[in-house]
Design a protein around this motif. Structure first.
Motif, PDB file in Angstrom:
ATOM      1  N   MET A 192       0.855  -1.168   0.000  1.00 51.49           N
ATOM      2  CA  MET A 192       0.000   0.000   0.000  1.00 51.49           C
ATOM      3  C   MET A 192       0.901   1.232   0.000  1.00 51.49           C
ATOM      4  O   MET A 192       1.837   1.337   0.772  1.00 51.49           O
ATOM      5  CB  MET A 192      -0.894  -0.010   1.239  1.00 51.49           C
ATOM      6  N   THR A 193       0.609   2.153  -0.893  1.00 55.11           N
ATOM      7  CA  THR A 193       1.414   3.353  -1.021  1.00 55.11           C
ATOM      8  C   THR A 193       0.952   4.387  -0.009  1.00 55.11           C
ATOM      9  O   THR A 193      -0.231   4.681   0.102  1.00 55.11           O
ATOM     10  CB  THR A 193       1.268   3.947  -2.434  1.00 55.11           C
ATOM     11  N   ASN A 194       1.917   4.920   0.713  1.00 51.36           N
ATOM     12  CA  ASN A 194       1.622   6.000   1.653  1.00 51.36           C
ATOM     13  C   ASN A 194       2.153   7.297   1.064  1.00 51.36           C
ATOM     14  O   ASN A 194       3.311   7.382   0.682  1.00 51.36           O
ATOM     15  CB  ASN A 194       2.287   5.754   3.009  1.00 51.36           C
ATOM     16  N   VAL A 195       1.309   8.283   0.989  1.00 50.36           N
ATOM     17  CA  VAL A 195       1.701   9.599   0.512  1.00 50.36           C
ATOM     18  C   VAL A 195       1.370  10.581   1.614  1.00 50.36           C
ATOM     19  O   VAL A 195       0.212  10.740   1.985  1.00 50.36           O
ATOM     20  CB  VAL A 195       0.950   9.979  -0.795  1.00 50.36           C
ATOM     21  N   ALA A 196       2.397  11.178   2.150  1.00 47.62           N
ATOM     22  CA  ALA A 196       2.244  12.141   3.244  1.00 47.62           C
ATOM     23  C   ALA A 196       1.435  11.521   4.387  1.00 47.62           C
ATOM     24  O   ALA A 196       0.567  12.150   4.972  1.00 47.62           O
ATOM     25  CB  ALA A 196       1.612  13.437   2.758  1.00 47.62           C
ATOM     26  N   GLY A 197       1.680  10.239   4.673  1.00 49.65           N
ATOM     27  CA  GLY A 197       1.016   9.575   5.781  1.00 49.65           C
ATOM     28  C   GLY A 197      -0.381   9.071   5.464  1.00 49.65           C
ATOM     29  O   GLY A 197      -1.092   8.615   6.345  1.00 49.65           O
ATOM     30  N   ILE A 198      -0.803   9.167   4.184  1.00 53.17           N
ATOM     31  CA  ILE A 198      -2.136   8.728   3.786  1.00 53.17           C
ATOM     32  C   ILE A 198      -2.004   7.419   3.001  1.00 53.17           C
ATOM     33  O   ILE A 198      -1.216   7.327   2.065  1.00 53.17           O
ATOM     34  CB  ILE A 198      -2.837   9.785   2.903  1.00 53.17           C
ATOM     35  N   ALA A 199      -2.799   6.425   3.372  1.00 55.39           N
ATOM     36  CA  ALA A 199      -2.798   5.157   2.654  1.00 55.39           C
ATOM     37  C   ALA A 199      -3.606   5.349   1.369  1.00 55.39           C
ATOM     38  O   ALA A 199      -4.836   5.302   1.376  1.00 55.39           O
ATOM     39  CB  ALA A 199      -3.395   4.070   3.520  1.00 55.39           C
ATOM     40  N   ALA A 200      -2.917   5.574   0.266  1.00 55.62           N
ATOM     41  CA  ALA A 200      -3.555   5.927  -0.999  1.00 55.62           C
ATOM     42  C   ALA A 200      -4.511   4.840  -1.479  1.00 55.62           C
ATOM     43  O   ALA A 200      -5.611   5.134  -1.954  1.00 55.62           O
ATOM     44  CB  ALA A 200      -2.500   6.212  -2.064  1.00 55.62           C
ATOM     45  N   GLY A 201      -4.122   3.577  -1.366  1.00 52.89           N
ATOM     46  CA  GLY A 201      -4.986   2.491  -1.818  1.00 52.89           C
ATOM     47  C   GLY A 201      -6.275   2.424  -1.034  1.00 52.89           C
ATOM     48  O   GLY A 201      -7.358   2.214  -1.594  1.00 52.89           O
ATOM     49  N   GLN A 202      -6.166   2.604   0.263  1.00 54.89           N
ATOM     50  CA  GLN A 202      -7.365   2.570   1.113  1.00 54.89           C
ATOM     51  C   GLN A 202      -8.273   3.752   0.799  1.00 54.89           C
ATOM     52  O   GLN A 202      -9.492   3.602   0.699  1.00 54.89           O
ATOM     53  CB  GLN A 202      -6.953   2.575   2.587  1.00 54.89           C
ATOM     54  N   LEU A 203      -7.673   4.915   0.616  1.00 52.18           N
ATOM     55  CA  LEU A 203      -8.453   6.106   0.263  1.00 52.18           C
ATOM     56  C   LEU A 203      -9.162   5.889  -1.068  1.00 52.18           C
ATOM     57  O   LEU A 203     -10.364   6.178  -1.196  1.00 52.18           O
ATOM     58  CB  LEU A 203      -7.550   7.338   0.197  1.00 52.18           C
ATOM     59  N   ARG A 204      -8.446   5.371  -2.072  1.00 51.83           N
ATOM     60  CA  ARG A 204      -9.032   5.111  -3.384  1.00 51.83           C
ATOM     61  C   ARG A 204     -10.208   4.136  -3.253  1.00 51.83           C
ATOM     62  O   ARG A 204     -11.259   4.321  -3.862  1.00 51.83           O
ATOM     63  CB  ARG A 204      -7.984   4.545  -4.340  1.00 51.83           C
ATOM     64  N   SER A 205     -10.051   3.105  -2.426  1.00 57.83           N
ATOM     65  CA  SER A 205     -11.113   2.123  -2.213  1.00 57.83           C
ATOM     66  C   SER A 205     -12.363   2.778  -1.637  1.00 57.83           C
ATOM     67  O   SER A 205     -13.483   2.515  -2.099  1.00 57.83           O
ATOM     68  CB  SER A 205     -10.618   1.020  -1.285  1.00 57.83           C
ATOM     69  N   PHE A 206     -12.183   3.638  -0.631  1.00 58.68           N
ATOM     70  CA  PHE A 206     -13.339   4.340  -0.050  1.00 58.68           C
ATOM     71  C   PHE A 206     -14.023   5.218  -1.088  1.00 58.68           C
ATOM     72  O   PHE A 206     -15.252   5.223  -1.208  1.00 58.68           O
ATOM     73  CB  PHE A 206     -12.920   5.197   1.145  1.00 58.68           C
ATOM     74  N   ILE A 207     -13.236   5.968  -1.845  1.00 55.41           N
ATOM     75  CA  ILE A 207     -13.788   6.875  -2.853  1.00 55.41           C
ATOM     76  C   ILE A 207     -14.567   6.090  -3.899  1.00 55.41           C
ATOM     77  O   ILE A 207     -15.691   6.461  -4.262  1.00 55.41           O
ATOM     78  CB  ILE A 207     -12.666   7.706  -3.525  1.00 55.41           C
ATOM     79  N   GLU A 208     -14.005   4.986  -4.382  1.00 55.24           N
ATOM     80  CA  GLU A 208     -14.683   4.174  -5.396  1.00 55.24           C
ATOM     81  C   GLU A 208     -15.975   3.557  -4.867  1.00 55.24           C
ATOM     82  O   GLU A 208     -16.981   3.499  -5.573  1.00 55.24           O
ATOM     83  CB  GLU A 208     -13.737   3.100  -5.931  1.00 55.24           C
ATOM     84  N   ARG A 209     -15.963   3.115  -3.606  1.00 54.77           N
ATOM     85  CA  ARG A 209     -17.179   2.566  -3.006  1.00 54.77           C
ATOM     86  C   ARG A 209     -18.266   3.628  -2.916  1.00 54.77           C
ATOM     87  O   ARG A 209     -19.436   3.376  -3.228  1.00 54.77           O
ATOM     88  CB  ARG A 209     -16.881   1.995  -1.618  1.00 54.77           C
ATOM     89  N   ILE A 210     -17.881   4.824  -2.505  1.00 60.78           N
ATOM     90  CA  ILE A 210     -18.846   5.923  -2.386  1.00 60.78           C
ATOM     91  C   ILE A 210     -19.383   6.295  -3.766  1.00 60.78           C
ATOM     92  O   ILE A 210     -20.598   6.507  -3.930  1.00 60.78           O
ATOM     93  CB  ILE A 210     -18.211   7.135  -1.675  1.00 60.78           C
ATOM     94  N   GLU A 211     -18.521   6.351  -4.761  1.00 56.05           N
ATOM     95  CA  GLU A 211     -18.974   6.663  -6.119  1.00 56.05           C
ATOM     96  C   GLU A 211     -19.983   5.617  -6.613  1.00 56.05           C
ATOM     97  O   GLU A 211     -21.002   5.971  -7.217  1.00 56.05           O
ATOM     98  CB  GLU A 211     -17.782   6.728  -7.077  1.00 56.05           C
ATOM     99  N   HIS A 212     -19.693   4.369  -6.342  1.00 58.35           N
ATOM    100  CA  HIS A 212     -20.606   3.296  -6.744  1.00 58.35           C
ATOM    101  C   HIS A 212     -21.957   3.450  -6.037  1.00 58.35           C
ATOM    102  O   HIS A 212     -23.022   3.315  -6.668  1.00 58.35           O
ATOM    103  CB  HIS A 212     -19.992   1.922  -6.439  1.00 58.35           C
ATOM    104  N   LEU A 213     -21.926   3.741  -4.745  1.00 60.28           N
ATOM    105  CA  LEU A 213     -23.172   3.934  -3.993  1.00 60.28           C
ATOM    106  C   LEU A 213     -23.949   5.145  -4.496  1.00 60.28           C
ATOM    107  O   LEU A 213     -25.188   5.123  -4.549  1.00 60.28           O
ATOM    108  CB  LEU A 213     -22.873   4.060  -2.494  1.00 60.28           C
ATOM    109  N   GLU A 214     -23.242   6.204  -4.885  1.00 60.07           N
ATOM    110  CA  GLU A 214     -23.909   7.390  -5.445  1.00 60.07           C
ATOM    111  C   GLU A 214     -24.624   7.034  -6.742  1.00 60.07           C
ATOM    112  O   GLU A 214     -25.724   7.516  -7.004  1.00 60.07           O
ATOM    113  CB  GLU A 214     -22.897   8.517  -5.680  1.00 60.07           C
ATOM    114  N   GLU A 215     -24.009   6.179  -7.570  1.00 61.41           N
ATOM    115  CA  GLU A 215     -24.657   5.728  -8.805  1.00 61.41           C
ATOM    116  C   GLU A 215     -25.923   4.942  -8.485  1.00 61.41           C
ATOM    117  O   GLU A 215     -26.966   5.143  -9.113  1.00 61.41           O
ATOM    118  CB  GLU A 215     -23.697   4.856  -9.619  1.00 61.41           C
ATOM    119  N   GLU A 216     -25.825   4.036  -7.503  1.00 55.30           N
ATOM    120  CA  GLU A 216     -26.996   3.255  -7.101  1.00 55.30           C
ATOM    121  C   GLU A 216     -28.100   4.155  -6.566  1.00 55.30           C
ATOM    122  O   GLU A 216     -29.282   3.954  -6.858  1.00 55.30           O
ATOM    123  CB  GLU A 216     -26.608   2.217  -6.049  1.00 55.30           C
TER     124      GLU A 216
END
Length: 96
Positions: A1-25
């Motif tokens: 998992m890539t950390n950028v400035a202390g942020i887990a980029a993969g985990q953040l991307r996963s949350f964003i994608e899940r939210i986007e999918h839920l917004e579509e639904e």
């Protein structure tokens, strides 16, 4: 998992994608609900009243009873109903 400035980029991307999918639904559900209201309207039902009934069904019984009593009180105060017309409270007491 890539950390950028202390942020887990993969985990953040996963949350964003899940939210986007839920917004579509959610958007699809809103469209479907609108279609059901349109169908009900085409058969003669009043959509405004249906929406109010849905809101009321979501309320706790105590909150709904309080709201109905206040509406009755305010209607009487504004002369919107005849004084001899029973209030919701009167009807509840008569049924008990």
């Amino acid at each position: 998992m890539t950390n950028v400035a202390g942020i887990a980029a993969g985990q953040l991307r996963s949350f964003i994608e899940r939210i986007e999918h839920l917004e579509e639904e959610k958007s699809e559900l809103i469209t479907t609900i609108s279609e059901v209201f349109a169908e009900a309207k085409s058969t003669g039902f009043e959509v405004k009243v249906m929406r109010q009934l849905i809101r009321m069904r979501k309320m706790k019984k105590e909150d709904l009873a309080e709201q109905e009593e206040l509406l009755d009180l305010y209607r009487h105060a504004l002369g919107m109903v005849p004084n001899d017309m029973p209030t919701t409270n009167d009807l509840h007491e008569a049924a008990a």
